[in-house]
Design a protein around this motif. Structure first.
Motif, PDB file in Angstrom:
ATOM      1  N   PRO A 184     139.993  -6.584  19.503  1.00  0.00           N
ATOM      2  CA  PRO A 184     140.474  -5.218  19.319  1.00  0.00           C
ATOM      3  C   PRO A 184     139.922  -4.252  20.371  1.00  0.00           C
ATOM      4  O   PRO A 184     138.774  -4.359  20.785  1.00  0.00           O
ATOM      5  CB  PRO A 184     139.948  -4.838  17.933  1.00  0.00           C
ATOM      6  CG  PRO A 184     139.678  -6.127  17.257  1.00  0.00           C
ATOM      7  CD  PRO A 184     139.319  -7.101  18.340  1.00  0.00           C
ATOM      8  N   ALA A 185     140.768  -3.338  20.803  1.00  0.00           N
ATOM      9  CA  ALA A 185     140.359  -2.323  21.771  1.00  0.00           C
ATOM     10  C   ALA A 185     139.720  -1.153  21.027  1.00  0.00           C
ATOM     11  O   ALA A 185     140.240  -0.700  20.011  1.00  0.00           O
ATOM     12  CB  ALA A 185     141.577  -1.840  22.557  1.00  0.00           C
ATOM     13  N   LEU A 186     138.588  -0.693  21.535  1.00  0.00           N
ATOM     14  CA  LEU A 186     137.933   0.461  20.929  1.00  0.00           C
ATOM     15  C   LEU A 186     138.502   1.731  21.540  1.00  0.00           C
ATOM     16  O   LEU A 186     138.721   1.805  22.744  1.00  0.00           O
ATOM     17  CB  LEU A 186     136.425   0.395  21.148  1.00  0.00           C
ATOM     18  CG  LEU A 186     135.708  -0.709  20.381  1.00  0.00           C
ATOM     19  CD1 LEU A 186     134.240  -0.763  20.772  1.00  0.00           C
ATOM     20  CD2 LEU A 186     135.840  -0.498  18.899  1.00  0.00           C
ATOM     21  N   ALA A 187     138.712   2.711  20.694  1.00  0.00           N
ATOM     22  CA  ALA A 187     139.252   3.988  21.152  1.00  0.00           C
ATOM     23  C   ALA A 187     138.466   5.124  20.525  1.00  0.00           C
ATOM     24  O   ALA A 187     137.956   5.009  19.416  1.00  0.00           O
ATOM     25  CB  ALA A 187     140.730   4.104  20.784  1.00  0.00           C
ATOM     26  N   VAL A 188     138.387   6.211  21.259  1.00  0.00           N
ATOM     27  CA  VAL A 188     137.657   7.395  20.816  1.00  0.00           C
ATOM     28  C   VAL A 188     138.654   8.529  20.597  1.00  0.00           C
ATOM     29  O   VAL A 188     139.615   8.672  21.351  1.00  0.00           O
ATOM     30  CB  VAL A 188     136.563   7.786  21.834  1.00  0.00           C
ATOM     31  CG1 VAL A 188     137.148   8.129  23.177  1.00  0.00           C
ATOM     32  CG2 VAL A 188     135.692   8.906  21.316  1.00  0.00           C
ATOM     33  N   THR A 189     138.405   9.322  19.562  1.00  0.00           N
ATOM     34  CA  THR A 189     139.250  10.474  19.256  1.00  0.00           C
ATOM     35  C   THR A 189     138.358  11.702  19.076  1.00  0.00           C
ATOM     36  O   THR A 189     137.438  11.673  18.252  1.00  0.00           O
ATOM     37  CB  THR A 189     140.041  10.244  17.946  1.00  0.00           C
ATOM     38  OG1 THR A 189     140.800   9.043  18.070  1.00  0.00           O
ATOM     39  CG2 THR A 189     140.950  11.414  17.635  1.00  0.00           C
ATOM     40  N   PRO A 190     138.610  12.761  19.850  1.00  0.00           N
ATOM     41  CA  PRO A 190     137.835  13.996  19.640  1.00  0.00           C
ATOM     42  C   PRO A 190     138.127  14.574  18.255  1.00  0.00           C
ATOM     43  O   PRO A 190     139.256  14.533  17.775  1.00  0.00           O
ATOM     44  CB  PRO A 190     138.343  14.941  20.724  1.00  0.00           C
ATOM     45  CG  PRO A 190     139.098  14.094  21.689  1.00  0.00           C
ATOM     46  CD  PRO A 190     139.571  12.884  20.940  1.00  0.00           C
ATOM     47  N   VAL A 191     137.109  15.103  17.616  1.00  0.00           N
ATOM     48  CA  VAL A 191     137.267  15.744  16.312  1.00  0.00           C
ATOM     49  C   VAL A 191     137.703  17.186  16.557  1.00  0.00           C
ATOM     50  O   VAL A 191     137.084  17.912  17.335  1.00  0.00           O
ATOM     51  CB  VAL A 191     135.937  15.689  15.520  1.00  0.00           C
ATOM     52  CG1 VAL A 191     136.032  16.500  14.240  1.00  0.00           C
ATOM     53  CG2 VAL A 191     135.562  14.241  15.231  1.00  0.00           C
ATOM     54  N   GLN A 192     138.770  17.582  15.910  1.00  0.00           N
ATOM     55  CA  GLN A 192     139.296  18.936  16.058  1.00  0.00           C
ATOM     56  C   GLN A 192     138.357  19.946  15.395  1.00  0.00           C
ATOM     57  O   GLN A 192     137.642  19.617  14.453  1.00  0.00           O
ATOM     58  CB  GLN A 192     140.693  19.034  15.438  1.00  0.00           C
ATOM     59  CG  GLN A 192     141.706  18.093  16.067  1.00  0.00           C
ATOM     60  CD  GLN A 192     141.872  18.332  17.554  1.00  0.00           C
ATOM     61  OE1 GLN A 192     142.022  19.465  18.010  1.00  0.00           O
ATOM     62  NE2 GLN A 192     141.821  17.267  18.339  1.00  0.00           N
ATOM     63  N   ASP A 193     138.380  21.176  15.889  1.00  0.00           N
ATOM     64  CA  ASP A 193     137.485  22.220  15.380  1.00  0.00           C
ATOM     65  C   ASP A 193     137.548  22.370  13.861  1.00  0.00           C
ATOM     66  O   ASP A 193     136.521  22.517  13.204  1.00  0.00           O
ATOM     67  CB  ASP A 193     137.799  23.568  16.035  1.00  0.00           C
ATOM     68  CG  ASP A 193     137.313  23.636  17.470  1.00  0.00           C
ATOM     69  OD1 ASP A 193     136.467  22.798  17.864  1.00  0.00           O
ATOM     70  OD2 ASP A 193     137.783  24.520  18.208  1.00  0.00           O
ATOM     71  N   GLU A 194     138.747  22.311  13.307  1.00  0.00           N
ATOM     72  CA  GLU A 194     138.886  22.509  11.866  1.00  0.00           C
ATOM     73  C   GLU A 194     138.335  21.336  11.050  1.00  0.00           C
ATOM     74  O   GLU A 194     138.165  21.453   9.839  1.00  0.00           O
ATOM     75  CB  GLU A 194     140.344  22.790  11.488  1.00  0.00           C
ATOM     76  CG  GLU A 194     141.332  21.726  11.872  1.00  0.00           C
ATOM     77  CD  GLU A 194     141.904  21.874  13.281  1.00  0.00           C
ATOM     78  OE1 GLU A 194     142.823  21.113  13.596  1.00  0.00           O
ATOM     79  OE2 GLU A 194     141.432  22.725  14.067  1.00  0.00           O
ATOM     80  N   GLN A 195     138.013  20.220  11.691  1.00  0.00           N
ATOM     81  CA  GLN A 195     137.458  19.058  11.001  1.00  0.00           C
ATOM     82  C   GLN A 195     135.958  18.903  11.224  1.00  0.00           C
ATOM     83  O   GLN A 195     135.344  17.984  10.686  1.00  0.00           O
ATOM     84  CB  GLN A 195     138.180  17.792  11.464  1.00  0.00           C
ATOM     85  CG  GLN A 195     139.656  17.798  11.131  1.00  0.00           C
ATOM     86  CD  GLN A 195     140.388  16.656  11.821  1.00  0.00           C
ATOM     87  OE1 GLN A 195     140.054  16.272  12.935  1.00  0.00           O
ATOM     88  NE2 GLN A 195     141.397  16.141  11.144  1.00  0.00           N
ATOM     89  N   ARG A 196     135.345  19.798  11.988  1.00  0.00           N
ATOM     90  CA  ARG A 196     133.917  19.673  12.319  1.00  0.00           C
ATOM     91  C   ARG A 196     133.019  19.714  11.084  1.00  0.00           C
ATOM     92  O   ARG A 196     132.024  18.991  11.016  1.00  0.00           O
ATOM     93  CB  ARG A 196     133.498  20.768  13.300  1.00  0.00           C
ATOM     94  CG  ARG A 196     134.036  20.559  14.703  1.00  0.00           C
ATOM     95  CD  ARG A 196     133.674  21.705  15.618  1.00  0.00           C
ATOM     96  NE  ARG A 196     132.257  21.822  15.867  1.00  0.00           N
ATOM     97  CZ  ARG A 196     131.602  21.215  16.863  1.00  0.00           C
ATOM     98  NH1 ARG A 196     132.243  20.440  17.701  1.00  0.00           N
ATOM     99  NH2 ARG A 196     130.308  21.396  17.006  1.00  0.00           N
TER     100      ARG A 196
END
Length: 159
Positions: free
Chosen positions: A24-36
């Motif tokens: 599996p390929a690892l991927a990163v997703t930035p957390v949006q401000d409203e989810q901090r």
């Protein structure tokens, strides 16, 4: 006391296989401000003393980077259930980190610096709390670090 991780947790996205059907390929997703606000409880809520993790990361960065003087950090989620934070930067400037415990230094991007200090903080927290779930967070982030373009620099700092 230790916690168990449910690797079939519905909050985790399944990993996608590579183009050639490989691991599996690892991927990163930035957390949006409203989810901090939910970042720490979501990823670490079952970890003893999880509330101390963020200041511990700041403290490790302060210890390793002479030029660090605080600031905003960005949060990231990994598709393997891992998570980390990295200092926000307005430029592509490199951060110079020095780990006096192992004598190693490295210049790296803000993301790589964040990964390195999070790995150190996670490792120390896992040892202090003897929490298996915290150890799992370390390994998830380390898996991402091993595939990061700046893997060698990250490993020099955490070695």
């Amino acid at each position: 006391m230790t916690d168990m991780i449910n690797i079939n947790d519905n909050n985790q996205r399944p990993l996608q296989t590579g183009d050639n059907g490989s691991a599996p390929a690892l991927a990163v997703t930035p957390v949006q401000d409203e989810q901090r606000m939910e970042f720490w409880p979501h990823h670490f809520g079952n970890i003893p003393q999880w509330i101390t993790l963020e200041p511990q990361v700041f403290a490790w960065m302060d210890r390793f980077c002479a030029d660090y003087s605080g600031g905003i950090w960005n949060f990231y989620s990994l598709n393997n259930g891992g998570a980390f934070m990295a200092p926000e930067t307005d430029s592509d400037a490199f951060w110079s980190l020095f780990n006096a415990m192992n004598g190693n230094a490295a210049d790296m991007s803000a993301e790589a610096a964040g990964i390195a200090v999070c790995l150190v903080a996670y490792s120390h927290h896992a040892c202090r709390t003897e929490c298996d779930a915290m150890t799992e967070h370390y390994w998830r982030l380390r898996d991402y670090a091993l595939n990061h373009p700046e893997c060698n620099a990250i490993m020099r700092i955490i070695d």
